[in-house]
Design a protein around this motif. Structure first.
Motif: not given
Length: 734
Positions: A647-659
């Protein structure tokens, strides 16, 4: 050496002798009398607390206030029983004991603003009836022991008359709020609403509310009519549904809107429809009450209600008006479960309330006036009294003080009831019913003054906030939360630290209501619709179809936190505040109120605990938010050892996609604001009405307001069957 031992033994003997004397003094009649007086005064103070702060729970999410009210509500019953026992078993006599005993019994049912502390208390209505019977028996025994002389009989007569009035109101309120009582009370309205929509098909006018025969008042007396009477009255036409005929005495929304009196007519004393909306909230509360009782409305009834919601939204800042209607509606719902107001405001009950106040004042004045000289010290050598150095009876002063305080409490309670929303509905319905008032402008102005007076807000109007990256390393006090305290208070989990609540802004309400309006009548989507409108569904929709709703919320919360750190929105951009406040609010619901969300509370708690455990291991030694965000950005493109995403890495991945998107910060916050607004609407439908009612007594939740709206509209969330079953085979981390 021997002299030293003698001195030590002398000190010990003096200490033991002093302790013995103190213990003897505690056992004296005067000490027992002082203890009884102290307990009577403490009970009066607890009553005062319940009356003043009883209804404050729905306006303030303060654990300290709830704890104090719980203590006052719980202790009062035990203190009354214990004090009555002390009076009955006392080895001495005091003629004020019967007066105090009856006052204690009056206290037992006095707090109209707090008939029950929790829903479980409502289910114990028979227990309350037995307590009243047992305590009344104790009072009767005390009266028999003392006998009733003529002056005492006059005082006790007026006070005793108050007892059935107090017991009856609270007992009836608990009964009606219980599961059995709700089913019986809601039956009439459920049967009426099952066919109400048929009477207005093709004949609806939302401007004048033509066709909206939603009942405001007038059905109460029929609700409490025994079912057998109707069956006997209509033997030739047996029916298994109770009928409600809209007569002159039954006030509906249609009648309120079409009232020709100056106060309610178009261009009269209600330009902003605030007074009409009070009646609308009261009527809609009855429909929401059906949902709480397990009744459902036909699809056509929900469609008709949705048209009404759309009409409220279409007028100016419609979302503000709609939410104000729901706020008041939920305050009425709170009163139905936790106060005596549904009973006190039955037709003709005001006379009973005034009679109660009159009896109390007469009895109190007689007690003070007739017995002021009878309780001076040594007025009766066979009795025990407490007095000051100059001979003034402390017993009499305590009695007078308690009576005066109690009269003041009742008058304050009467004032609160007079300006309550229940009183406003009653006045407005009487205005609609009595046509003689329509042409009397002074009457209309007086009612408008009363109905527009609002001293307290309906609820807290705040959003609870939780930031995972700021609170994951929180460890509760081992002294306060331990195995010893666990049976007495709810334990706080690791990482469970609430952030400062945020004010519910108009931007948040507007965004959520706009999403609600856009969702109907389609099936609610888990945020995908907003992503589709912003043309990023193909990139980000993977984060909407995770294993559980808890994981979806946490993943998007982590991504929003990363974007908040990297691209803090400008003050002028409302999307930034909508996104961040709703992100932290939904995370707050996961952590503190999982029963209000779609997942099973056990699943939500397990997932949260696992995330805290993983996040602590991942961010160990990183004390600043910058360091934590940097570490998350590093793992945004990595999988765990099993080749899956946590879940943590998924949240980090989504944040990177948005940025890394091409739209820039302003576009990012637009996407996130619309996503979180849609997600709020998605989680709102719920069959767990009990959880929402429980939270009404804890300051209320914004999601409960949405739950009320989607319940009226009949909006449901279809389960996502493509999600895999949550794997619960893993053990809890140590």
């Amino acid at each position: 050496m021997r002299d030293l031992q003698r001195r030590q033994m002398g000190v010990v003997n003096k200490t033991l002798h002093g302790a013995t004397e103190i213990m003897k003094n505690f056992g004296t009649p005067k000490a027992s009398l002082a203890k009884i007086e102290l307990l009577v005064g403490l009970t009066a103070f607890l009553l005062f607390s319940l009356v003043i702060f009883g209804s404050s729970r729905r306006r303030c999410n303060n654990p300290t206030l709830r704890g104090l009210l719980w203590a006052a509500y719980t202790l009062s019953s035990y203190l009354i029983a214990y004090t009555l026992g002390l009076m009955t078993e006392a080895s001495f006599q005091n003629e004020l004991f019967p007066v105090w005993a009856i006052l204690l019994m009056i206290f037992f049912g006095s707090a109209d603003s707090c008939s029950a502390y929790s829903l479980e208390d409502c289910e114990q209505w028979r227990n309350y009836a037995w307590q009243c019977l047992i305590k009344s028996t104790g009072v009767a025994i005390l009266l028999i022991i003392y006998g009733i002389r003529w002056p005492m009989a006059m005082v006790l007569f007026f006070l005793i008359l108050i007892l059935p009035l107090k017991f009856g109101d609270r007992g009836s309120a608990l009964n009606v709020a219980s599961g059995h009582g709700r089913q019986r009370v809601a039956k009439l309205m459920a049967d009426y609403m099952s066919s109400e929509h048929q009477s207005s098909e093709g004949n609806i006018d939302l401007i004048h509310m033509r066709g909206y025969k939603y009942v405001v008042r007038g059905e109460e007396l029929m609700v409490f009519t025994k079912l057998g009477k109707r069956a006997a009255a209509e033997p030739k036409t047996p029916s298994y549904r109770r009928s409600l005929k809209i007569t002159d005495g039954v006030i509906t929304i249609e009648k309120v809107w079409n009232c020709r009196g100056w106060l309610l007519r178009s261009g009269g004393g209600d330009e902003d429809s605030k007074l009409k909306d009070i009646c609308l909230s009261f009527s809609l509360c009855k429909l929401l009450y059906l949902r709480c009782c397990g009744y459902s409305l036909p699809k056509q009834a929900h469609e008709k209600l949705w048209k009404l919601i759309q009409h409220l939204y279409a007028e100016g800042n419609g979302y503000e008006r709609a939410f104000k209607v729901v706020e008041l509606e939920l305050s009425f719902l709170f009163d139905r479960f936790y106060t005596n107001y549904p009973i006190v405001f039955l037709p003709c009950r005001w006379l009973k309330k005034l009679m109660e106040i009159l009896l109390l004042i007469i009895g109190s004045l007689m007690a003070i006036g007739l017995y002021g000289q009878l309780y001076i010290l040594n007025s009766n050598q066979d009795e025990v009294h407490l007095a000051t150095a100059d001979g003034l009876s402390i017993d009499f002063l305590v009695t007078a003080l308690i009576l005066i305080v109690y009269i003041c409490v009742e008058l304050v309670q009467l004032f609160f009831m007079a300006i309550s929303d229940w009183a406003k509905v009653s006045l407005l319905c009487k205005y609609v019913h009595n046509q003689s008032w329509h042409n009397r402008k002074r009457v209309g102005k007086l009612i408008r003054l009363i109905c527009r007076t609002q001293l307290l807000k309906p609820w807290e109007r705040k959003l609870g906030q939780y930031s995972l990256l700021e609170s994951y390393d929180y460890t509760p006090s081992r002294w306060l939360y331990s195995n010893f305290t666990a049976p007495f208070i709810d334990p706080t989990r690791e990482g469970q630290k609430q952030s400062t609540p945020a004010k519910l802004s108009s931007e948040v309400k507007q965004a959520v209501f706009h999403s609600l309006m856009s969702s109907y009548p389609r099936v609610l989507e888990n945020g995908r619709a907003s992503l589709r409108l912003n043309k990023v569904e193909h990139k980000l929709s993977w984060a909407c179809g995770l294993e559980t709703q808890t994981q979806v919320i946490i993943v998007w919360h982590i991504a929003t936190s990363i974007c908040e750190h990297e691209h803090r929105g400008p003050i002028s951009d409302p999307n930034f505040y909508v996104a961040t406040h709703l992100s932290k609010y939904l995370a707050y619901l996961v952590v503190f109120s999982p029963k209000l969300l779609p997942d099973h509370p056990g699943d939500a708690e397990y997932i949260f605990y696992q995330i805290i455990y993983e996040l602590r291991a991942l961010l160990e030694g990183r004390n600043t938010k910058e360091e934590r965000i940097q570490k998350l950005k590093e793992i945004g493109e990595t999988r765990d050892e099993n080749g899956t995403w946590s879940v943590i890495s998924q949240g980090a991945r989504l944040g990177q996609q948005l940025l890394k998107g091409k739209g820039g910060p302003k576009f990012i916050w637009k996407v996130l604001a619309e996503f979180w607004a849609e997600l709020m609407v998605y989680v709102a439908p719920s069959d767990n009405a009990k959880a929402h009612i429980e939270h009404l007594a804890m300051g209320g939740e914004f999601v409960t307001h949405l739950w009320a709206l989607v319940s009226h509209a009949g909006i449901e969330r279809e389960p996502l069957v493509e999600r895999p079953t949550l794997n619960r085979s893993q053990s809890w981390p140590n």
